[in-house]
Design a protein around this motif. Structure first.
Motif, mmCIF file in Angstrom:
data_model
loop_
_atom_site.group_PDB
_atom_site.id
_atom_site.type_symbol
_atom_site.label_atom_id
_atom_site.label_comp_id
_atom_site.label_asym_id
_atom_site.label_seq_id
_atom_site.Cartn_x
_atom_site.Cartn_y
_atom_site.Cartn_z
ATOM 1 N N PRO A 1 0.812 -1.224 0.000
ATOM 2 C CA PRO A 1 0.000 0.000 0.000
ATOM 3 C C PRO A 1 0.847 1.276 0.000
ATOM 4 O O PRO A 1 0.482 2.265 -0.645
ATOM 5 N N TRP A 2 1.969 1.257 0.693
ATOM 6 C CA TRP A 2 2.851 2.422 0.728
ATOM 7 C C TRP A 2 3.402 2.728 -0.666
ATOM 8 O O TRP A 2 3.382 3.878 -1.106
ATOM 9 N N LEU A 3 3.850 1.680 -1.370
ATOM 10 C CA LEU A 3 4.353 1.878 -2.731
ATOM 11 C C LEU A 3 3.240 2.351 -3.666
ATOM 12 O O LEU A 3 3.453 3.232 -4.502
ATOM 13 N N LEU A 4 2.059 1.773 -3.526
ATOM 14 C CA LEU A 4 0.928 2.172 -4.368
ATOM 15 C C LEU A 4 0.579 3.642 -4.152
ATOM 16 O O LEU A 4 0.413 4.396 -5.114
ATOM 17 N N CYS B 1 3.205 5.870 -5.680
ATOM 18 C CA CYS B 1 3.047 5.942 -7.140
ATOM 19 C C CYS B 1 1.875 6.831 -7.528
ATOM 20 O O CYS B 1 1.964 7.594 -8.502
ATOM 21 N N VAL B 2 0.770 6.769 -6.787
ATOM 22 C CA VAL B 2 -0.371 7.635 -7.065
ATOM 23 C C VAL B 2 0.037 9.098 -6.901
ATOM 24 O O VAL B 2 -0.312 9.957 -7.724
ATOM 25 N N PHE B 3 0.811 9.389 -5.869
ATOM 26 C CA PHE B 3 1.299 10.757 -5.670
ATOM 27 C C PHE B 3 2.151 11.203 -6.858
ATOM 28 O O PHE B 3 1.988 12.302 -7.367
ATOM 29 N N LEU B 4 3.052 10.326 -7.306
ATOM 30 C CA LEU B 4 3.926 10.680 -8.428
ATOM 31 C C LEU B 4 3.127 10.874 -9.712
ATOM 32 O O LEU B 4 3.441 11.760 -10.512
ATOM 33 N N ASN C 1 10.301 14.696 -5.412
ATOM 34 C CA ASN C 1 8.899 14.278 -5.450
ATOM 35 C C ASN C 1 8.729 12.863 -4.920
ATOM 36 O O ASN C 1 7.730 12.556 -4.275
ATOM 37 N N VAL C 2 9.687 11.982 -5.201
ATOM 38 C CA VAL C 2 9.628 10.614 -4.666
ATOM 39 C C VAL C 2 9.686 10.663 -3.139
ATOM 40 O O VAL C 2 8.911 9.990 -2.451
ATOM 41 N N LEU C 3 10.575 11.484 -2.596
ATOM 42 C CA LEU C 3 10.715 11.605 -1.146
ATOM 43 C C LEU C 3 9.443 12.175 -0.515
ATOM 44 O O LEU C 3 8.938 11.639 0.482
ATOM 45 N N VAL C 4 8.919 13.228 -1.103
ATOM 46 C CA VAL C 4 7.686 13.829 -0.577
ATOM 47 C C VAL C 4 6.528 12.840 -0.687
ATOM 48 O O VAL C 4 5.752 12.667 0.253
ATOM 49 N N GLY C 5 6.398 12.179 -1.835
ATOM 50 C CA GLY C 5 5.331 11.201 -2.025
ATOM 51 C C GLY C 5 5.411 10.052 -1.041
ATOM 52 O O GLY C 5 4.395 9.607 -0.504
ATOM 53 N N ALA C 6 6.624 9.570 -0.787
ATOM 54 C CA ALA C 6 6.807 8.490 0.181
ATOM 55 C C ALA C 6 6.412 8.953 1.578
ATOM 56 O O ALA C 6 5.784 8.210 2.342
ATOM 57 N N GLY C 7 6.749 10.201 1.903
ATOM 58 C CA GLY C 7 6.373 10.747 3.207
ATOM 59 C C GLY C 7 4.872 10.920 3.352
ATOM 60 O O GLY C 7 4.289 10.580 4.381
ATOM 61 N N VAL C 8 4.241 11.431 2.311
ATOM 62 C CA VAL C 8 2.787 11.605 2.331
ATOM 63 C C VAL C 8 2.093 10.246 2.439
ATOM 64 O O VAL C 8 1.145 10.074 3.202
ATOM 65 N N ALA C 9 2.583 9.271 1.697
ATOM 66 C CA ALA C 9 2.006 7.922 1.739
ATOM 67 C C ALA C 9 2.148 7.317 3.130
ATOM 68 O O ALA C 9 1.201 6.723 3.656
#
Length: 163
Positions: free
Chosen positions: A7-10, A13-16, A26-34
């Motif tokens: 779910p974290w990876l999904l 990816c949705v954020f990206l 953006n990958v770092l921010v997306g991972a943090g938001v997820a």
């Protein structure tokens, strides 16, 4: 712990996909938001605790709730336009506390999410000990109206779906 990875990876990816750019920031921010989203909603999503019995009345209530959220987003966008184009943008911003009232823990999270979807307000935190939600508002001069709107929305739209 491994059940969180998928779910974290999904969500990352949705954020990206949403930002349309895969640079490292953006990958770092997306991972943090997820990670924050999973932490926030993990009991519902990951621990298998259903939010309640699903029936025709609740499904209808969810449809009404979704339309009400959409209308709230439109109203919030209109208000933000007036704030941004007004004589002194951002002059009335501040923090507003909203009592949780009779909301359950899940209901408080849904209320916070719904209130943060409309432009002009964003959840800062929920103080479970004091039973208040803290929001940053672009126009804090309408704090009483915001509190009354949130309570009315909960009572009339949300409580039937997410108490």
């Amino acid at each position: 712990m491994t059940r969180w990875v998928g779910p974290w990876l999904l969500l990352t990816c949705v954020f990206l996909l949403m930002v349309g750019n895969v640079d490292p920031w953006n990958v770092l921010v997306g991972a943090g938001v997820a990670a924050a989203l999973l932490r926030w909603s993990g009991r519902w999503l990951m621990d298998g605790r259903p939010p309640g019995k699903l029936g025709p009345r609740r499904v209808w209530g969810f449809g009404v709730l979704a339309l009400a959220v959409l209308a709230d987003v439109v109203r919030g966008t209109w208000r933000m336009m007036h704030v941004i184009l007004g004589p002194s943008p951002g002059a009335k911003q501040g923090v507003v506390e909203v009592p949780l009232g009779e909301r359950t823990e899940g209901g408080a999270r849904v209320s916070a999410l719904v209130a943060s979807m409309a432009p002009g307000s964003v959840l800062l935190d929920i103080d479970w000990e004091r039973r208040v939600m803290r929001f940053h508002m672009v126009d804090a001069s309408r704090a009483d109206e915001f509190r009354a709107d949130m309570e009315r929305f909960y009572r009339e739209r949300q409580r039937a779906v997410f108490p």
